[in-house]
Design a protein around this motif. Structure first.
Motif, short mmCIF file in Angstrom:
data_model
loop_
_atom_site.label_atom_id
_atom_site.label_comp_id
_atom_site.label_asym_id
_atom_site.label_seq_id
_atom_site.Cartn_x
_atom_site.Cartn_y
_atom_site.Cartn_z
N PRO A 134 0.81 -1.23 0.00
CA PRO A 134 0.00 0.00 0.00
C PRO A 134 0.84 1.28 0.00
O PRO A 134 0.51 2.25 -0.68
N VAL A 135 1.93 1.28 0.77
CA VAL A 135 2.81 2.45 0.82
C VAL A 135 3.49 2.66 -0.53
O VAL A 135 3.57 3.77 -1.05
N PHE A 136 3.99 1.56 -1.10
CA PHE A 136 4.66 1.62 -2.39
C PHE A 136 3.72 2.16 -3.46
O PHE A 136 4.09 3.06 -4.23
N ALA A 137 2.49 1.64 -3.50
CA ALA A 137 1.51 2.08 -4.50
C ALA A 137 1.15 3.56 -4.31
O ALA A 137 1.09 4.33 -5.28
N ALA A 138 0.95 3.96 -3.06
CA ALA A 138 0.56 5.33 -2.79
C ALA A 138 1.66 6.32 -3.17
O ALA A 138 1.40 7.36 -3.81
N VAL A 139 2.90 6.01 -2.81
CA VAL A 139 4.02 6.91 -3.13
C VAL A 139 4.22 7.02 -4.64
O VAL A 139 4.44 8.11 -5.17
N CYS A 140 4.14 5.87 -5.35
CA CYS A 140 4.30 5.89 -6.81
C CYS A 140 3.27 6.79 -7.47
O CYS A 140 3.60 7.64 -8.31
N TRP A 141 1.99 6.62 -7.11
CA TRP A 141 0.94 7.39 -7.75
C TRP A 141 0.97 8.85 -7.32
O TRP A 141 0.69 9.75 -8.12
N GLY A 142 1.32 9.10 -6.07
CA GLY A 142 1.43 10.48 -5.62
C GLY A 142 2.51 11.23 -6.38
O GLY A 142 2.31 12.35 -6.85
N LEU A 143 3.68 10.59 -6.55
CA LEU A 143 4.79 11.22 -7.24
C LEU A 143 4.51 11.42 -8.72
O LEU A 143 4.81 12.49 -9.28
N VAL A 144 3.94 10.41 -9.38
CA VAL A 144 3.72 10.53 -10.81
C VAL A 144 2.67 11.60 -11.12
O VAL A 144 2.80 12.35 -12.09
#
Length: 207
Positions: free
Chosen positions: A157-167
């Motif tokens: 969940p953290v990995f997915a959230a950070v990826c989408w937030g950054l992109v």
């Protein structure tokens, strides 16, 4: 004819030739896999988002498929050949050999091979898997003991959230830094969906 086939059969099953034949089959499998993956992707992306005549689109598809197949096959060849040389030199296979072989293949094929869109997509695909793998590795090796072994519910969940937030942040502030095909897709999804001048362009066609 039967005797020739028997002789060939004996050679391909002889452990002495296993590593060499593995290099050859790796070359073949890399080319086939690269062709299958890129062809399907290129057909969809080209016909949905690229302008030009039918012939132009077919050329783009063939070019991208050929490049992906060639690069993946070449990488597999360099990787497995390097492993073979290192194993022969050292007398046995070692874990570090895989890193050295991957490093060499990655540099020659995807580094010096040029910063084409195909190469970028392949490397970025691998990078995303490496980042996620490293996150899981920290849990597996108890580097982050508080997470225990619950990789799925803690890391993902953290990995997915950070990826989408950054992109999404980069897409808004500096879209030119994103990979071209990704930017094109995001333009279509997030920007073109804000523009219409009739029911037709709202429901079916873009302006």
């Amino acid at each position: 004819m039967d005797s020739i086939m028997d002789s060939i059969h004996q050679v391909i099953l002889d452990p002495k030739y296993h590593d060499i034949l593995g290099i050859v089959k790796g070359l073949r499998n890399g080319a086939i896999y690269g062709s299958k993956v890129r062809f399907a992707h290129a057909v969809v992306m080209t016909f949905l988002f690229r302008n030009g005549t039918f012939t132009d689109k077919v050329r783009v598809i063939i070019k991208a498929t050929r490049e992906h197949a060639r690069n993946l096959a070449t990488f597999v060849f360099i990787y497995k050949a390097t492993l073979y040389v290192l194993k022969t030199t050292n007398g046995k296979a070692q874990n570090i050999d895989t890193f050295i072989a991957g490093l060499l293949g990655g540099y020659v094929v995807f580094g010096r091979g040029g910063k084409s869109s195909v190469n970028q997509q392949i490397v970025l695909y691998v990078f995303s898997r490496v980042v996620l793998g490293l996150a899981k590795l920290t849990v597996k090796k108890k580097v982050i003991p508080s997470l225990n072994d619950d990789v799925g519910s803690k890391v993902w969940p953290v990995f997915a959230a950070v990826c989408w937030g950054l992109v999404m942040y980069m897409f808004r502030t500096d879209p030119d830094v994103l990979q071209p095909s990704m930017k094109t897709s995001m333009d279509y999804i997030y920007l073109d969906s804000n523009r219409w001048d009739s029911l037709r362009t709202l429901v079916w066609h873009n302006e």
